[in-house]
Design a protein around this motif. Structure first.
Motif, PDB file in Angstrom:
ATOM      1  N   VAL A  72      -5.484 -31.440  48.667  1.00 22.91           N
ATOM      2  CA  VAL A  72      -5.537 -32.820  49.149  1.00 22.91           C
ATOM      3  C   VAL A  72      -6.966 -33.331  49.006  1.00 22.91           C
ATOM      4  CG1 VAL A  72      -5.188 -34.331  51.143  1.00 22.91           C
ATOM      5  CG2 VAL A  72      -3.647 -32.391  50.759  1.00 22.91           C
ATOM      6  N   PRO A  73      -7.171 -34.417  48.244  1.00 18.95           N
ATOM      7  CA  PRO A  73      -8.533 -34.941  48.064  1.00 18.95           C
ATOM      8  C   PRO A  73      -9.157 -35.377  49.379  1.00 18.95           C
ATOM      9  CG  PRO A  73      -6.976 -36.022  46.574  1.00 18.95           C
ATOM     10  CD  PRO A  73      -6.166 -35.200  47.528  1.00 18.95           C
ATOM     11  N   ILE A  74     -10.484 -35.281  49.436  1.00 22.53           N
ATOM     12  CA  ILE A  74     -11.237 -35.706  50.618  1.00 22.53           C
ATOM     13  C   ILE A  74     -11.359 -37.231  50.590  1.00 22.53           C
ATOM     14  CG2 ILE A  74     -13.466 -35.598  51.786  1.00 22.53           C
ATOM     15  CD1 ILE A  74     -13.830 -32.807  50.396  1.00 22.53           C
ATOM     16  N   PRO A  75     -10.875 -37.912  51.631  1.00 22.59           N
ATOM     17  CA  PRO A  75     -10.963 -39.381  51.637  1.00 22.59           C
ATOM     18  C   PRO A  75     -12.400 -39.846  51.868  1.00 22.59           C
ATOM     19  CG  PRO A  75     -10.005 -38.595  53.686  1.00 22.59           C
ATOM     20  CD  PRO A  75     -10.210 -37.386  52.817  1.00 22.59           C
ATOM     21  N   LEU A  76     -12.672 -41.037  51.394  1.00 20.58           N
ATOM     22  CA  LEU A  76     -13.983 -41.653  51.591  1.00 20.58           C
ATOM     23  C   LEU A  76     -13.927 -42.544  52.828  1.00 20.58           C
ATOM     24  CD1 LEU A  76     -14.694 -42.667  47.893  1.00 20.58           C
ATOM     25  CD2 LEU A  76     -15.608 -40.697  49.125  1.00 20.58           C
ATOM     26  N   ARG A 132       1.979 -43.698  28.992  1.00 18.08           N
ATOM     27  CA  ARG A 132       1.263 -43.408  30.231  1.00 18.08           C
ATOM     28  C   ARG A 132       0.071 -42.512  29.904  1.00 18.08           C
ATOM     29  NH1 ARG A 132       2.766 -43.178  35.965  1.00 18.08           N
ATOM     30  NH2 ARG A 132       1.703 -41.439  36.948  1.00 18.08           N
ATOM     31  N   VAL A 133      -1.094 -42.879  30.454  1.00 20.33           N
ATOM     32  CA  VAL A 133      -2.320 -42.100  30.259  1.00 20.33           C
ATOM     33  C   VAL A 133      -2.919 -41.841  31.639  1.00 20.33           C
ATOM     34  CG1 VAL A 133      -4.619 -42.047  29.208  1.00 20.33           C
ATOM     35  CG2 VAL A 133      -2.752 -43.220  28.050  1.00 20.33           C
ATOM     36  N   GLY A 134      -3.321 -40.603  31.892  1.00 14.80           N
ATOM     37  CA  GLY A 134      -4.026 -40.256  33.108  1.00 14.80           C
ATOM     38  C   GLY A 134      -5.507 -40.138  32.817  1.00 14.80           C
ATOM     39  N   PHE A 135      -6.334 -40.347  33.822  1.00 18.99           N
ATOM     40  CA  PHE A 135      -7.783 -40.234  33.624  1.00 18.99           C
ATOM     41  C   PHE A 135      -8.447 -39.705  34.880  1.00 18.99           C
ATOM     42  CE2 PHE A 135      -6.838 -44.545  34.959  1.00 18.99           C
ATOM     43  CZ  PHE A 135      -7.722 -44.761  35.996  1.00 18.99           C
ATOM     44  N   LEU A 136      -9.616 -39.111  34.681  1.00 20.06           N
ATOM     45  CA  LEU A 136     -10.424 -38.567  35.769  1.00 20.06           C
ATOM     46  C   LEU A 136     -11.888 -38.775  35.410  1.00 20.06           C
ATOM     47  CD1 LEU A 136     -10.656 -36.883  38.426  1.00 20.06           C
ATOM     48  CD2 LEU A 136     -10.698 -34.858  36.965  1.00 20.06           C
ATOM     49  N   ILE A 137     -12.643 -39.328  36.340  1.00 19.39           N
ATOM     50  CA  ILE A 137     -14.081 -39.542  36.138  1.00 19.39           C
ATOM     51  C   ILE A 137     -14.812 -38.773  37.225  1.00 19.39           C
ATOM     52  CG2 ILE A 137     -15.947 -41.226  35.908  1.00 19.39           C
ATOM     53  CD1 ILE A 137     -13.710 -43.389  35.640  1.00 19.39           C
ATOM     54  N   ASP A 138     -15.715 -37.896  36.817  1.00 20.43           N
ATOM     55  CA  ASP A 138     -16.580 -37.176  37.753  1.00 20.43           C
ATOM     56  C   ASP A 138     -17.885 -37.948  37.800  1.00 20.43           C
ATOM     57  OD1 ASP A 138     -18.250 -35.482  39.153  1.00 20.43           O
ATOM     58  OD2 ASP A 138     -17.582 -33.675  38.111  1.00 20.43           O
ATOM     59  N   ILE A 139     -18.033 -38.770  38.818  1.00 25.35           N
ATOM     60  CA  ILE A 139     -19.196 -39.652  38.916  1.00 25.35           C
ATOM     61  C   ILE A 139     -20.426 -38.882  39.379  1.00 25.35           C
ATOM     62  CG2 ILE A 139     -20.120 -41.684  40.101  1.00 25.35           C
ATOM     63  CD1 ILE A 139     -17.280 -42.804  40.030  1.00 25.35           C
ATOM     64  N   GLY A 140     -20.236 -37.910  40.249  1.00 21.42           N
ATOM     65  CA  GLY A 140     -21.343 -37.087  40.711  1.00 21.42           C
ATOM     66  C   GLY A 140     -22.153 -37.720  41.829  1.00 21.42           C
ATOM     67  N   ALA A 141     -21.791 -38.909  42.261  1.00 19.64           N
ATOM     68  CA  ALA A 141     -22.451 -39.589  43.376  1.00 19.64           C
ATOM     69  C   ALA A 141     -21.375 -40.356  44.122  1.00 19.64           C
ATOM     70  CB  ALA A 141     -23.531 -40.540  42.854  1.00 19.64           C
ATOM     71  N   SER A 142     -21.749 -41.033  45.186  1.00 17.02           N
ATOM     72  CA  SER A 142     -20.750 -41.748  45.986  1.00 17.02           C
ATOM     73  C   SER A 142     -20.169 -42.899  45.200  1.00 17.02           C
ATOM     74  CB  SER A 142     -21.403 -42.266  47.254  1.00 17.02           C
ATOM     75  OG  SER A 142     -20.497 -43.049  47.979  1.00 17.02           O
ATOM     76  N   PRO A 143     -18.869 -43.038  45.041  1.00 18.07           N
ATOM     77  CA  PRO A 143     -17.863 -42.008  45.290  1.00 18.07           C
ATOM     78  C   PRO A 143     -17.943 -40.947  44.206  1.00 18.07           C
ATOM     79  CG  PRO A 143     -16.823 -43.890  44.270  1.00 18.07           C
ATOM     80  CD  PRO A 143     -18.273 -44.257  44.470  1.00 18.07           C
ATOM     81  N   TRP A 144     -17.620 -39.737  44.561  1.00 16.68           N
ATOM     82  CA  TRP A 144     -17.770 -38.642  43.621  1.00 16.68           C
ATOM     83  C   TRP A 144     -16.791 -38.692  42.461  1.00 16.68           C
ATOM     84  CZ3 TRP A 144     -17.631 -34.408  47.889  1.00 16.68           C
ATOM     85  CH2 TRP A 144     -18.788 -34.490  48.646  1.00 16.68           C
ATOM     86  N   SER A 154       1.642 -50.644  35.166  1.00 16.54           N
ATOM     87  CA  SER A 154       0.452 -50.942  35.961  1.00 16.54           C
ATOM     88  C   SER A 154      -0.708 -50.014  35.610  1.00 16.54           C
ATOM     89  CB  SER A 154       0.758 -50.805  37.456  1.00 16.54           C
ATOM     90  OG  SER A 154       1.065 -49.466  37.760  1.00 16.54           O
ATOM     91  N   THR A 155      -1.869 -50.395  36.135  1.00 18.43           N
ATOM     92  CA  THR A 155      -3.060 -49.558  36.073  1.00 18.43           C
ATOM     93  C   THR A 155      -3.452 -49.270  37.518  1.00 18.43           C
ATOM     94  OG1 THR A 155      -3.794 -50.638  34.051  1.00 18.43           O
ATOM     95  CG2 THR A 155      -5.453 -49.407  35.284  1.00 18.43           C
ATOM     96  N   LYS A 156      -3.542 -48.004  37.863  1.00 21.36           N
ATOM     97  CA  LYS A 156      -3.875 -47.623  39.230  1.00 21.36           C
ATOM     98  C   LYS A 156      -4.993 -46.586  39.211  1.00 21.36           C
ATOM     99  CE  LYS A 156       0.716 -48.435  41.041  1.00 21.36           C
ATOM    100  NZ  LYS A 156       1.894 -47.868  41.666  1.00 21.36           N
ATOM    101  N   ALA A 157      -5.911 -46.723  40.159  1.00 26.59           N
ATOM    102  CA  ALA A 157      -7.008 -45.763  40.290  1.00 26.59           C
ATOM    103  C   ALA A 157      -7.269 -45.519  41.770  1.00 26.59           C
ATOM    104  CB  ALA A 157      -8.265 -46.290  39.598  1.00 26.59           C
ATOM    105  N   ASP A 158      -7.898 -44.396  42.055  1.00 26.04           N
ATOM    106  CA  ASP A 158      -8.230 -44.027  43.426  1.00 26.04           C
ATOM    107  C   ASP A 158      -9.561 -43.285  43.412  1.00 26.04           C
ATOM    108  OD1 ASP A 158      -7.736 -43.722  46.235  1.00 26.04           O
ATOM    109  OD2 ASP A 158      -7.163 -41.648  45.852  1.00 26.04           O
ATOM    110  N   ALA A 159     -10.427 -43.599  44.361  1.00 26.73           N
ATOM    111  CA  ALA A 159     -11.715 -42.907  44.504  1.00 26.73           C
ATOM    112  C   ALA A 159     -11.606 -41.928  45.663  1.00 26.73           C
ATOM    113  CB  ALA A 159     -12.829 -43.911  44.774  1.00 26.73           C
ATOM    114  N   PHE A 160     -12.210 -40.753  45.503  1.00 30.58           N
ATOM    115  CA  PHE A 160     -12.175 -39.749  46.562  1.00 30.58           C
ATOM    116  C   PHE A 160     -13.419 -38.882  46.472  1.00 30.58           C
ATOM    117  CE2 PHE A 160      -9.980 -38.084  42.892  1.00 30.58           C
ATOM    118  CZ  PHE A 160     -10.334 -36.749  42.815  1.00 30.58           C
TER     119      PHE A 160
END
Length: 176
Positions: A72-76, A132-144, A154-160
């Protein structure tokens, strides 16, 4: 024997206990970790307060949630949550033209995300069906981390903030 009955000294047994209680107060209640307060972020409409239903106090019998909590991802919370909502908006706006064109190629998604300034080595895009395409970005800062999907609907994204037993944005393979 005479020494035991005579009581050498002036301190009584109760005096020691009283001195200890004065220097070490008894806790008045159980302390609980505080939950970070969330506040409305710029451009966010307040969410209606949902009625809560009582939860069962009986322990779960299958322990699935307990044993898979590491996934379970850590919520911001707080400012990080607001930063995450802003980032999600940028990502969704960048991908929306691709979705409207029907461009569901992982390479196109990756290019759109790196054009926002994210490092190519920190952006993943993968095919998840014909449209359908999935994506993941490792930002390394807030949000990570930001993850999501783009489909014909649709296009949906979530930050955690990563995962409890992980060190990055990828879900850990094991934990408890």
């Amino acid at each position: 024997m005479v020494l035991l009955t005579a009581g050498c000294g002036t301190q009584r047994a109760g005096d020691t206990a009283d001195a200890y209680r004065r220097s070490h107060p008894t806790p008045t209640g159980i302390s609980r970790p505080s939950t970070p307060a969330d506040f409305p972020c710029p451009g966010e409409s307040p969410k209606p307060t949902a009625a809560t239903t009582p939860t069962s106090t009986a322990p779960p019998t299958d322990h699935y949630a307990e044993n898979h909590g590491f996934k379970v991802p850590i919520p911001l919370h707080g400012k990080s949550r607001c930063d995450g909502l802003t980032t999600v908006g940028r990502v969704e706006r960048a991908l929306e033209p691709l979705r409207r064109r029907g461009d569901f190629a992982p390479g196109s998604v990756r290019s759109a995300l790196t054009s926002l300034g994210y490092s190519a080595g920190k952006v993943q895009a993968y095919q998840d069906g014909p449209s359908r395409v999935g994506f993941l970005i490792d930002i390394g800062a807030s949000p990570w981390c930001v993850e999501g999907t783009m489909s014909s609907a649709s296009t949906k994204a979530d930050a955690f903030g990563g995962y409890p037993d992980g060190t990055g944005c990828e879900p850990p393979s094991g934990g408890h």
